[in-house]
Design a protein around this motif. Structure first.
Motif, PDB file in Angstrom:
ATOM      1  N   GLU A  52      43.798  11.495  -0.628  1.00 60.42           N
ATOM      2  CA  GLU A  52      42.591  10.666  -0.623  1.00 60.42           C
ATOM      3  C   GLU A  52      41.335  11.532  -0.581  1.00 60.42           C
ATOM      4  N   ASP A  61      33.289   8.056  -9.673  1.00 59.13           N
ATOM      5  CA  ASP A  61      32.542   6.933  -9.100  1.00 59.13           C
ATOM      6  C   ASP A  61      32.419   7.134  -7.593  1.00 59.13           C
ATOM      7  N   GLU A  64      33.250   3.984  -5.318  1.00 54.39           N
ATOM      8  CA  GLU A  64      34.581   3.385  -5.250  1.00 54.39           C
ATOM      9  C   GLU A  64      35.293   3.824  -3.971  1.00 54.39           C
ATOM     10  N   ASP A  66      38.499   2.675  -3.049  1.00 55.80           N
ATOM     11  CA  ASP A  66      39.945   2.730  -3.232  1.00 55.80           C
ATOM     12  C   ASP A  66      40.277   3.993  -4.024  1.00 55.80           C
ATOM     13  N   TRP A  67      40.841   4.995  -3.349  1.00 58.30           N
ATOM     14  CA  TRP A  67      41.072   6.284  -4.003  1.00 58.30           C
ATOM     15  C   TRP A  67      42.030   6.175  -5.179  1.00 58.30           C
ATOM     16  N   LYS A  68      42.917   5.142  -5.150  1.00 54.91           N
ATOM     17  CA  LYS A  68      43.874   4.976  -6.239  1.00 54.91           C
ATOM     18  C   LYS A  68      43.195   4.559  -7.540  1.00 54.91           C
ATOM     19  N   LYS A  69      41.953   4.070  -7.438  1.00 51.75           N
ATOM     20  CA  LYS A  69      41.214   3.677  -8.633  1.00 51.75           C
ATOM     21  C   LYS A  69      40.278   4.774  -9.130  1.00 51.75           C
ATOM     22  N   LEU A  70      40.253   5.883  -8.424  1.00 45.71           N
ATOM     23  CA  LEU A  70      39.345   6.961  -8.792  1.00 45.71           C
ATOM     24  C   LEU A  70      39.986   7.908  -9.803  1.00 45.71           C
ATOM     25  N   ALA A  71      39.200   8.325 -10.776  1.00 44.20           N
ATOM     26  CA  ALA A  71      39.599   9.379 -11.702  1.00 44.20           C
ATOM     27  C   ALA A  71      38.680  10.571 -11.468  1.00 44.20           C
ATOM     28  N   ARG A 100      51.416   9.378  -7.797  1.00 47.95           N
ATOM     29  CA  ARG A 100      50.226   8.544  -8.010  1.00 47.95           C
ATOM     30  C   ARG A 100      49.035   9.410  -8.375  1.00 47.95           C
ATOM     31  N   ALA A 104      46.838   9.567 -11.905  1.00 48.79           N
ATOM     32  CA  ALA A 104      45.404   9.274 -11.887  1.00 48.79           C
ATOM     33  C   ALA A 104      44.606  10.211 -12.791  1.00 48.79           C
TER      34      ALA A 104
END
Length: 203
Positions: A52, A61, A64, A66-71, A100, A104
């Motif tokens: 994370e 971003d 953001e 939610d780290w799972k949505k971060l690129a 995961r 990403a």
């Protein structure tokens, strides 16, 4: 007790760092301006909280949560790891977190498959056996990636020497088994010397 006494352990430091980055975009920006790019070796030993933190530090971003949505920003994060070597589950290293995080990146990872240590027959054996035994399982087992041998077959002697193939007495005690194993090793060394097995020497 730690809150009352003003003390923190390592896990506390990770959690507080994670929370700071997650909740404060300006902190992320400040670190990104100062520390990018980030290189992480042995990434398979990264636990979920550390993953994370890495994605908050490098994510495009900064708002953001939610780290799972971060690129990661292009070129901001470079990791090297092999999930098949993950041996630190006892301290929360998690193959699922590794997979995961790998996904990403949004790009196919570069596979380091060239093996300079073992000869061709050894690598052929490993690929044949583990290619059948290891199959991908979501969140727990990565797929097997075949290796490419860079060393030829030794000209003299077997590329693989198997010790202990002859069964010992099942009733033997530990000391007796150790002695038998030592005898097997000594016999193999004597055979290698007598037959002149090839040894690679680097000058």
């Amino acid at each position: 007790w730690r809150l009352r006494s003003g003390r923190l352990n390592f896990q506390d430091l990770l959690l507080l760092a994670r929370d700071l980055l997650r909740e404060h975009p300006h902190v992320r920006r400040a670190f990104q301006e100062r520390f990018l790019p980030i290189l992480v070796d042995e990434f398979q030993d990264t636990d979920p909280i550390q993953a994370e933190i890495l994605f908050y530090l490098t994510g495009a971003d900064v708002h953001e949560k939610d780290w799972k949505k971060l690129a990661p920003l292009p070129g901001a994060l470079f990791v090297v790891g092999d999930p098949k070597q993950s041996i630190y589950r006892f301290r929360r290293a998690d193959i699922a977190a590794f997979l995961r995080a790998r996904d990403a990146f949004g790009a196919q990872p570069v596979q380091l498959t060239r093996n300079f240590r073992s000869s061709g027959p050894v690598i052929d054996f490993v690929n044949r056996v583990f290619g059948r035994l290891i199959s991908s399982t979501e969140d727990s087992q990565p797929e097997y990636t075949a290796l490419d041998a860079q060393r030829d077959t030794p000209p003299v002697g077997p590329p693989v020497a198997l010790l202990g193939s002859e069964p010992h007495d099942e009733r033997a005690k530990a000391d007796e088994l150790r002695a038998a194993e030592a005898a097997d090793v000594a016999a193999a060394i004597a055979t290698a010397i007598t037959e002149g097995w090839s040894v690679s020497r680097r000058t």
